[in-house]
Design a protein around this motif. Structure first.
Motif, mmCIF file in Angstrom:
data_model
loop_
_atom_site.group_PDB
_atom_site.id
_atom_site.type_symbol
_atom_site.label_atom_id
_atom_site.label_comp_id
_atom_site.label_asym_id
_atom_site.label_seq_id
_atom_site.Cartn_x
_atom_site.Cartn_y
_atom_site.Cartn_z
ATOM 1 N N GLY A 1 0.741 -1.190 -0.058
ATOM 2 C CA GLY A 1 0.284 -0.201 0.046
ATOM 3 C C GLY A 1 0.916 1.234 0.185
ATOM 4 N N ALA A 2 0.217 2.314 0.657
ATOM 5 C CA ALA A 2 0.958 3.696 0.519
ATOM 6 C C ALA A 2 2.603 3.571 1.076
ATOM 7 C CB ALA A 2 0.151 4.738 1.103
ATOM 8 N N VAL A 3 2.283 3.004 2.290
ATOM 9 C CA VAL A 3 3.709 3.052 3.114
ATOM 10 C C VAL A 3 4.653 2.056 2.725
ATOM 11 C CG1 VAL A 3 4.704 2.744 5.306
ATOM 12 C CG2 VAL A 3 2.444 4.105 5.228
ATOM 13 N N ASP B 1 1.893 -8.644 -0.983
ATOM 14 C CA ASP B 1 0.517 -7.954 -0.614
ATOM 15 C C ASP B 1 -0.629 -9.114 -0.557
ATOM 16 O OD1 ASP B 1 -0.413 -4.958 -0.104
ATOM 17 O OD2 ASP B 1 -2.257 -6.347 -0.716
ATOM 18 N N THR C 1 4.105 -3.480 6.757
ATOM 19 C CA THR C 1 3.514 -2.484 6.826
ATOM 20 C C THR C 1 1.879 -2.879 6.524
ATOM 21 O OG1 THR C 1 3.391 -2.136 4.348
ATOM 22 C CG2 THR C 1 5.353 -1.310 5.648
ATOM 23 N N LEU D 1 -4.845 -1.958 8.067
ATOM 24 C CA LEU D 1 -5.505 -0.756 7.958
ATOM 25 C C LEU D 1 -4.927 0.338 8.321
ATOM 26 C CD1 LEU D 1 -9.289 -1.712 8.916
ATOM 27 C CD2 LEU D 1 -8.090 -1.852 6.676
ATOM 28 N N VAL E 1 5.847 -1.599 11.092
ATOM 29 C CA VAL E 1 5.431 -0.127 10.871
ATOM 30 C C VAL E 1 3.872 -0.433 11.178
ATOM 31 C CG1 VAL E 1 4.949 1.587 9.012
ATOM 32 C CG2 VAL E 1 7.081 0.157 9.162
ATOM 33 N N ASN F 1 -0.034 -0.056 12.381
ATOM 34 C CA ASN F 1 -0.422 0.509 13.907
ATOM 35 C C ASN F 1 -1.415 -0.330 14.521
ATOM 36 O OD1 ASN F 1 0.899 3.014 14.347
ATOM 37 N ND2 ASN F 1 -0.024 3.958 12.447
ATOM 38 N N MET G 1 8.947 1.251 13.794
ATOM 39 C CA MET G 1 9.328 2.376 13.350
ATOM 40 C C MET G 1 8.051 3.361 13.752
ATOM 41 S SD MET G 1 9.104 5.026 11.147
ATOM 42 C CE MET G 1 7.661 4.912 10.325
ATOM 43 N N HIS H 1 4.250 5.620 19.983
ATOM 44 C CA HIS H 1 3.934 6.122 19.003
ATOM 45 C C HIS H 1 2.365 6.467 18.708
ATOM 46 C CE1 HIS H 1 3.713 7.502 14.544
ATOM 47 N NE2 HIS H 1 3.037 6.588 14.383
HETATM 48 N N1 LIG Z 1 4.293 3.487 12.321
HETATM 49 C C1 LIG Z 1 4.203 4.322 11.561
HETATM 50 O O1 LIG Z 1 4.779 5.408 11.717
HETATM 51 C C2 LIG Z 1 3.380 4.320 10.478
HETATM 52 C C3 LIG Z 1 3.211 5.312 9.751
HETATM 53 C C4 LIG Z 1 2.376 5.382 8.523
HETATM 54 C C5 LIG Z 1 1.244 4.442 8.626
HETATM 55 N N2 LIG Z 1 1.212 3.586 9.615
HETATM 56 C C6 LIG Z 1 0.476 2.240 9.584
HETATM 57 O O2 LIG Z 1 0.959 1.387 8.319
HETATM 58 C C7 LIG Z 1 -0.130 0.479 7.983
HETATM 59 C C8 LIG Z 1 -0.179 0.503 6.499
HETATM 60 O O3 LIG Z 1 -0.491 2.237 6.206
HETATM 61 P P1 LIG Z 1 -0.697 2.320 4.367
HETATM 62 O O4 LIG Z 1 -1.246 3.768 4.431
HETATM 63 O O5 LIG Z 1 0.283 1.832 3.615
HETATM 64 O O6 LIG Z 1 -2.139 1.485 4.083
HETATM 65 P P2 LIG Z 1 -2.706 0.696 2.697
HETATM 66 O O7 LIG Z 1 -4.067 0.488 2.858
HETATM 67 O O8 LIG Z 1 -2.320 1.891 1.699
HETATM 68 O O9 LIG Z 1 -1.668 -0.491 2.734
HETATM 69 C C9 LIG Z 1 -1.822 -1.461 3.403
HETATM 70 C C10 LIG Z 1 -1.847 -2.798 2.545
HETATM 71 O O10 LIG Z 1 -1.641 -3.954 3.312
HETATM 72 C C11 LIG Z 1 -2.079 -5.090 2.641
HETATM 73 N N3 LIG Z 1 -2.563 -6.251 3.555
HETATM 74 C C12 LIG Z 1 -3.756 -6.260 4.354
HETATM 75 N N4 LIG Z 1 -3.433 -7.516 4.856
HETATM 76 C C13 LIG Z 1 -2.591 -8.328 4.456
HETATM 77 C C14 LIG Z 1 -2.097 -9.097 4.607
HETATM 78 N N5 LIG Z 1 -2.561 -10.042 5.406
HETATM 79 N N6 LIG Z 1 -0.844 -9.685 3.939
HETATM 80 C C15 LIG Z 1 -0.012 -8.769 3.208
HETATM 81 N N7 LIG Z 1 -0.713 -7.685 2.964
HETATM 82 C C16 LIG Z 1 -1.863 -7.251 3.657
HETATM 83 C C17 LIG Z 1 -3.483 -4.344 1.783
HETATM 84 O O11 LIG Z 1 -3.870 -5.213 0.816
HETATM 85 C C18 LIG Z 1 -2.659 -3.044 1.279
HETATM 86 O O12 LIG Z 1 -2.303 -2.957 0.262
HETATM 87 C C19 LIG Z 1 -1.319 1.029 8.683
HETATM 88 O O13 LIG Z 1 -1.663 0.152 9.854
HETATM 89 C C20 LIG Z 1 -1.012 2.379 9.139
HETATM 90 O O14 LIG Z 1 -1.682 2.816 10.299
HETATM 91 C C21 LIG Z 1 2.237 3.476 10.518
#
Ligand SMILES: NC(=O)c1ccc[n+]([C@@H]2O[C@H](COP(=O)([O-])OP(=O)(O)OC[C@H]3O[C@@H](n4cnc5c(N)ncnc54)[C@H](O)[C@@H]3O)[C@@H](O)[C@H]2O)c1
Ligand SMILES: O=C(O)C[C@H](O)C(=O)O
Length: 310
Positions: free
Chosen positions: A9-11, A32, A77, A80, A118, A120, A143, A175
């Protein structure tokens, strides 16, 4: 060097992009659960290789853990992200199951890897990974501090009118919107304490903005941030891969450091080829230690939810 990023996903994708541009790995697997998603993102990134001039081979896979075999570093990462108005803690119900399952699958093929969590709520997800994996505590890092410290520098630079690169500033604790502790009394601008340059009001404003930095972006974007989170994670990967021994605020298992035990919290950690090589346990002021203990109580309450979920 082989690295896996779980969650495209995004991160995850931004982290992978940073890893490739810095050529931190020969082989980078992006995994993914969504059919074709990681494959598509990987091909898109590989189509920047000729333009950007990197040599990392990025391969996307749908839930194929065999492809991740022998990864020296794994970034998790998957899970949700929050929506506007939510806290990170509200994600625990869904993300705990995802992170636990991913950790178990990763370890089948990379039993000695170093994991960076990463997803949350990060402090609790990192603790869950520690408990699920049985890996030595130096091989599991969360992280959050890398990102929050960089945000802290951003807000300080706005107030001081200076380059963020000239600042030294650290966030510890949890965090979370209320658990992170930007250490303003220790922050410096090229060795000059910022507390001597900013009024009390300005300092309070910077600290408050840093603490809700993630929520502010979630409100603006509609989902949580990814550029700085991806870059923060890649900086940790780089310190491992290049054995840089950088001091980066990271989530680690505490066994007495800062007066806390059996918990993962963000503290300054030297990161090198063995992961979390040393926790810097420096003396906090009474107020800082009090805030740290309060954060620990909040994170411990979240960790207890894991037991209730079982
Ligand atoms: N620790 C930090 O500083 C920090 C910073 C940013 C985001 N985050 C967290 O990171 C996570 C991801 O954020 P995002 O913006 O990339 O979300 P996103 O929805 O863009 O991407 C998450 C991806 O995880 C995939 N996924 C779900 N279940 C899965 C599984 N069992 N196996 C493999 N892939 C799976 C989804 O299909 C999706 O593509 C979130 O929980 C967000 O809160 C943490
Ligand atoms: O704010 C969030 O939910 C995502 C992440 O933890 C962040 O701080 O950007």
């Amino acid at each position: 060097m082989k690295i896996t990023v779980v969650g495209a996903g995004a991160v995850g994708a931004t982290c992978a992009d940073n890893i490739a541009r810095k050529e931190l790995a020969e082989e980078l697997i992006l995994l993914d659960i969504k059919e074709g998603f990681a494959e598509g993102k990987s091909i898109d990134m590989m189509q920047t290789a000729a333009l950007l001039g990197f040599d990392t081979k990025i391969k996307g896979v749908t839930n194929d853990y065999a492809a991740t075999a022998g990864s020296e570093v794994v970034v998790i990462t998957s899970g949700l992200p929050r929506k506007p108005g939510m806290t990170r803690e509200e994600l625990i119900g869904t993300n705990a199951n995802i992170v636990k399952g991913v950790t178990e699958n990763i370890l089948k093929y990379s039993p000695d890897t170093i994991i960076i969590v990463v997803s949350n709520p990060m402090d609790t997800m990192n603790y869950l990974t520690l408990k699920t994996s049985g890996l030595p505590k130096n091989r599991i890092l969360g992280m959050g501090g890398a990102l929050d410290s960089s945000r802290f520098k951003y807000y300080l630079s706005q107030e001081l009118g200076c380059s963020p690169a000239d600042l030294n500033a650290v966030v510890i604790g949890g965090h979370g919107d209320t658990t992170m502790i930007p250490l303003i009394q220790h922050a410096t601008w090229n060795s000059i304490p910022v507390s001597q340059l900013l009024s009390k009001e300005q300092q309070d404003k910077v600290v408050a903005a840093t603490m809700v930095g993630g929520a502010t972006l979630t409100g603006l974007i509609g989902t949580s941030a990814w550029y700085a989170p991806g870059a923060g994670t890649a900086a940790m990967v780089e310190s491992i891969v290049r054995d840089e021994k950088k001091l980066i605020s990271s989530g680690v298992y505490l066994d007495g450091e800062y007066g806390q035990k059996d918990i993962s919290l963000v503290v300054p950690v030297i990161i090198g080829k063995n992961g979390a090589e040393k926790i810097l346990d420096f003396k906090l002021s009474e107020a800082e230690q009090g805030a740290f203990n309060k954060s620990a109580d909040a994170v411990r309450n979240m960790n207890a939810v894991l037991t209730d979920m079982n």
